[in-house]
Design a protein around this motif. Structure first.
Motif, short mmCIF file in Angstrom:
data_model
loop_
_atom_site.label_atom_id
_atom_site.label_comp_id
_atom_site.label_asym_id
_atom_site.label_seq_id
_atom_site.Cartn_x
_atom_site.Cartn_y
_atom_site.Cartn_z
N TRP A 385 -34.52 -74.10 -0.45
CA TRP A 385 -34.14 -72.90 -1.17
C TRP A 385 -35.41 -72.14 -1.53
O TRP A 385 -36.50 -72.73 -1.56
N TYR A 396 -29.54 -65.05 -3.07
CA TYR A 396 -28.33 -65.89 -3.12
C TYR A 396 -27.49 -65.68 -4.38
O TYR A 396 -26.48 -66.37 -4.56
N LYS A 408 -31.41 -77.36 1.42
CA LYS A 408 -30.10 -76.85 1.82
C LYS A 408 -29.33 -77.91 2.61
O LYS A 408 -29.49 -78.05 3.82
N LEU A 410 -25.95 -77.81 1.84
CA LEU A 410 -24.79 -76.92 1.92
C LEU A 410 -23.46 -77.68 1.89
O LEU A 410 -22.50 -77.30 2.57
N GLU A 470 -20.02 -74.71 5.62
CA GLU A 470 -21.14 -74.67 4.68
C GLU A 470 -20.65 -74.09 3.36
O GLU A 470 -19.97 -73.06 3.33
N MET A 472 -22.09 -72.76 -0.25
CA MET A 472 -23.38 -72.37 -0.83
C MET A 472 -23.23 -71.11 -1.65
O MET A 472 -22.27 -70.35 -1.48
N ASN A 474 -24.06 -67.28 -2.55
CA ASN A 474 -24.49 -66.11 -1.81
C ASN A 474 -24.16 -64.87 -2.63
O ASN A 474 -23.55 -64.96 -3.70
N TRP A 481 -20.05 -70.87 -6.77
CA TRP A 481 -19.69 -71.58 -5.55
C TRP A 481 -19.27 -73.03 -5.78
O TRP A 481 -18.59 -73.63 -4.96
N LYS A 482 -19.68 -73.61 -6.89
CA LYS A 482 -19.45 -75.05 -7.07
C LYS A 482 -17.97 -75.40 -7.18
O LYS A 482 -17.57 -76.52 -6.87
#
Length: 765
Positions: A385, A396, A408, A410, A470, A472, A474, A481-482
């Motif tokens: 990263w 990101y 990463k 991902l 993937e 991640m 962004n 995203w988690k």
């Protein structure tokens, strides 16, 4: 009569060329060339260039510019900025040579890229001035050769340049008749190893002036020779580039041209297909040409864009992307019998094993190896990263750049295992003991990881937290995203893990190693969770994952590019003979691709990625070959370059396997070690192939004409038992060998072979 016949053939070939695409490509002498009538539009680029290309699997030459200002871009597979973050890190651009002819401003542009002999030929004309050019990258040496001729006195200004910037150090000079430039990456923070490149240039037959000028007299020929060395080629890379260039003579270049032709003649002799479809054949052989120009077994493995790099900071750093991009370019090479060009594949993976063990232990608390999404050569990590929270937020949408210790992954645990597919393809295709011994430790560490990581619940092994796509942060999800994490039993994971344990069982038997562990491995193979399916529209259809919190993975998705990777390519754990009922589900999913296609060329949703995956997989599951070829033509026509490179939004050299593998799978298959002749081909269309490589280390040739298979020829390289589906199901078969003839019958038969033995099979009523 002979003159008339030649004229008719010439007109026919020209009409085929004109009617095929707008790029003015044509068939020539049984092979295919690309023709350019205007200068390239996309050179330089961070992706695949559209200009004429030549290469030797290490050095790549891209021709850019117009007749008055040509630029020769030089790429090299072993020249990297070994920095862990891109942009900035990854494959680097060595430099270029300019060739300026002021008298040709506004000249007509004509160039050809000839795959048979791997060279570029060009002609630039303005009024009564014509300059001819021929350039090639020596197949056996680190030389680029440029041959020039003009029909009247012409002044040419030459310039040799190293690329600059990106923390590099450059130098230039002249020693005797040799001009040289260098570019180096060394001594900066986080650089894992130094990289140096030297490019040396001189004229043969006519020296280049001290001011870089070269004047051609009427009908005079001049030859420019360049030598490119990195510190991985020679310890004294700069000195040797200059010294070797100085030593070159006209006779040496003539000899190297002869050796160059011999290398490519041998390359093309490895296998051949003829299917009567000139459009598909053109891209079949163009893709094979690009692979031969991109990969050489004893050199560094090519990154995403191969050696055709025209600038620094290419997309994704031009690295080795491990969730299919790195593996895919090689897939057709195994069945096409280009084994030598795959030799470089394994070394970056083996070099990364120490880091992989460390990641597995520190980040997951497991044994074995755990790889991030992107790596480079010599144990390089390319996918850190960003190093600062500000840069992380800019790129990101979050300031957290410590995800997975700054690397990463991902959300994917499968990256190391993905490459096992290629290792098994080569192992099964050659049964080379030395190769098996080389890669077995890698398979073993993958097995160590998955033995430890799998959970055994309710009678099945299940896979948590290995993600189908993937996952991640962004800018689109603004760093949120988690909540998408949590895939359970991804088809990608289940397929590749099954492939791994089936493969290591075979390889451990072959090497007679780890017999005490076989019971566990067999238990995993037989008790791995079934591939998830569900009903949709009255039919069963594949699900991407059994369960997931991600809205994109919920519901019934059907067979797609990523699930194909686990199940068919490179997974190889599914097919019509493996499980006919499950294959029927996959086949119905492929049929539904047609219903979903709303844009010409996007069958299988392959504009972004997947042409090298979806088309051959459709062949394997039994979809109509005629329809597949029709959709393949549409895809190529909509998205390919004048140089015959088929493009994809997500990668470069991965597409080189698309057409060859699709055609090879139609003509011959050998998954599960059963050879099948014309398994998915319209029997009303004549076709033939020579020396396609089958599992078991067999080279297979056959011909189909007037609806009948005429013969099957077999060369057994190592003397294994051959298992084959009867090419003539309702007939008996005569097997002819040196010491006699035997009769075979039944839908499937087996027979012993001897090392180096040649066998012919023909039908017998």
């Amino acid at each position: 009569m002979e003159k008339y016949t030649r004229k008719v053939i010439s007109l026919l070939l020209l009409s085929i060329a004109i009617g095929t695409t707008a790029n003015a490509q044509e068939i020539y002498a049984g092979r295919y060339k690309a023709i350019f009538t205007q200068e390239p539009e996309n050179v330089p680029t961070g992706k695949t260039p559209d200009g004429p290309l030549a290469g030797n699997g290490d050095i790549g030459l891209t021709l850019g510019g117009d007749g008055s200002h040509l630029r020769f871009f030089f790429g090299k597979n072993d020249f990297w900025r070994a920095y862990p973050v891109y942009p900035g890190g990854g494959i680097a651009f060595p430099g270029f040579m300019d060739l300026k002819i002021d008298a040709l401003k506004g000249a007509d542009y004509y160039a050809e890229q000839l795959p048979d002999s791997a060279f570029i030929r060009a002609r630039f004309s303005k009024g009564d001035l014509q300059v001819n050019l021929k350039t090639w990258v020596s197949a056996n040496n680190n030389n680029v050769v440029v041959e020039l001729a003009a029909n009247k006195p012409t002044k040419i200004n030459l310039g040799l340049h190293a690329a600059t910037g990106n923390t590099s150090k450059t130098a230039k000079g002249r020693i005797k008749d040799v001009f040289w430039v260098t570019r180096s990456f060394e001594g900066t923070d986080l650089l894992e190893w130094p990289a140096h490149v030297a490019i040396a240039l001189k004229g043969i037959g006519k020296a280049i002036g001290s001011d870089g000028t070269l004047t051609l007299n009427k009908d005079e020929k001049a030859t420019l020779v360049l030598t490119l060395y990195t510190n991985f080629d020679r310890k004294k890379w700069k000195e040797k580039a200059i010294e070797d260039t100085e030593s070159l003579t006209g006779n040496i270049i003539k000899q190297r041209w002869s050796e160059h032709l011999d290398w490519w003649k041998n390359y093309w002799s490895k296998s051949e297909v003829r299917i009567g479809d000139l459009f598909i054949e053109k891209y079949y052989y163009a893709s094979q040409y690009f692979f031969g120009a991109t990969s050489r077994g004893d050199k560094f493995a090519p990154g995403i864009w191969g050696p055709f790099v025209t600038k620094d900071s290419t997309a994704w750093g031009g690295d080795y992307h491990l969730n299919y991009n790195y593996q895919a370019p090689y897939w057709a090479a195994f069945s096409s019998n280009h084994i030598e060009e795959t030799e470089n594949f394994d070394q970056p993976l083996l070099d990364y094993m120490d880091k992989g063990r460390s990641f597995s232990k520190q980040l997951l608390g497991t044994k074995g190896i755990y790889y991030p999404v992107g790596i480079g050569p010599l144990g390089l990590t390319t996918t850190h990263w960003p190093l600062t929270a500000d840069e992380m937020e800019k790129r990101y949408g979050t300031r957290d750049n410590t995800i997975d210790n700054g690397y990463k992954f991902l959300g994917q645990k499968i990256n190391a295992v993905f490459s096992v597919g290629n290792m098994l393809m080569r192992f099964y295709s050659t049964y080379d003991k030395a190769y098996a011994e080389k890669v077995y430790p890698y398979l073993l560490e993958c097995a160590n990881f998955w033995e430890d990581y799998l959970k055994f619940e309710n009678g099945n092994y299940v896979i948590y937290m290995d993600h189908y796509n993937e996952v991640m942060p962004n800018l689109r999800n603004q760093g949120q995203w988690k909540h998408l994490l949590g895939d359970y039993n991804s088809t990608l994971s289940l397929g590749l893990v099954k492939m791994l344990f089936k493969g290591i069982l075979d390889m451990s038997d072959f090497l007679n190693q780890d017999q005490s562990r076989k019971a566990k491995w067999k238990h995993i193979v037989t008790h791995l969770s079934p591939f998830p399916v569900s009903e949709k529209g009255g039919f069963l259809s594949l699900k991407n994952v059994e369960k997931s919190p991600s809205p994109w993975q919920q519901g019934v998705n059907g067979l797609a590019r990523v699930s194909i990777h686990g199940l068919v390519l490179p997974g190889g754990v599914c097919g019509p003979k493996t499980d006919s009922a499950f294959n029927a589900i996959l086949l119905n999913d492929v049929k539904n691709w047609e219903k979903k296609t709303t844009t010409k060329g996007d069958w299988g949703n392959t504009f972004g990625n997947g042409i090298e995956t979806c088309f051959p997989a459709a062949v394997r599951v039994g979809y109509s070959s005629d329809k597949i070829l029709g959709f393949l033509k549409d895809r190529i026509e909509v998205q390919s370059l004048p140089n015959l490179w088929i493009t994809a939004a997500g990668g470069g050299i991965e597409t080189l396997s698309a057409v060859p593998l699709t055609v090879n799978e139609m003509l011959m298959q050998s998954y599960e070690h059963v050879i099948r002749i014309f398994p998915n081909w319209n029997r009303n269309k004549d076709a033939e192939f020579s020396n396609l490589r089958a599992y078991g280390a067999f080279l297979v040739s056959s011909k189909l004409g007037a609806g009948d298979i005429k013969y099957v020829h077999l060369l057994s390289e190592v003397g294994r038992v051959c298992k084959m589906e009867n090419p003539w199901p309702l007939k008996k078969v005569l097997l002819k060998r040196k010491d006699g003839v035997i009769e075979l019958k039944g839908p499937v038969f087996e027979f012993e072979t001897q090392k180096g033995e040649q066998i012919e099979l023909v039908p017998f009523n």
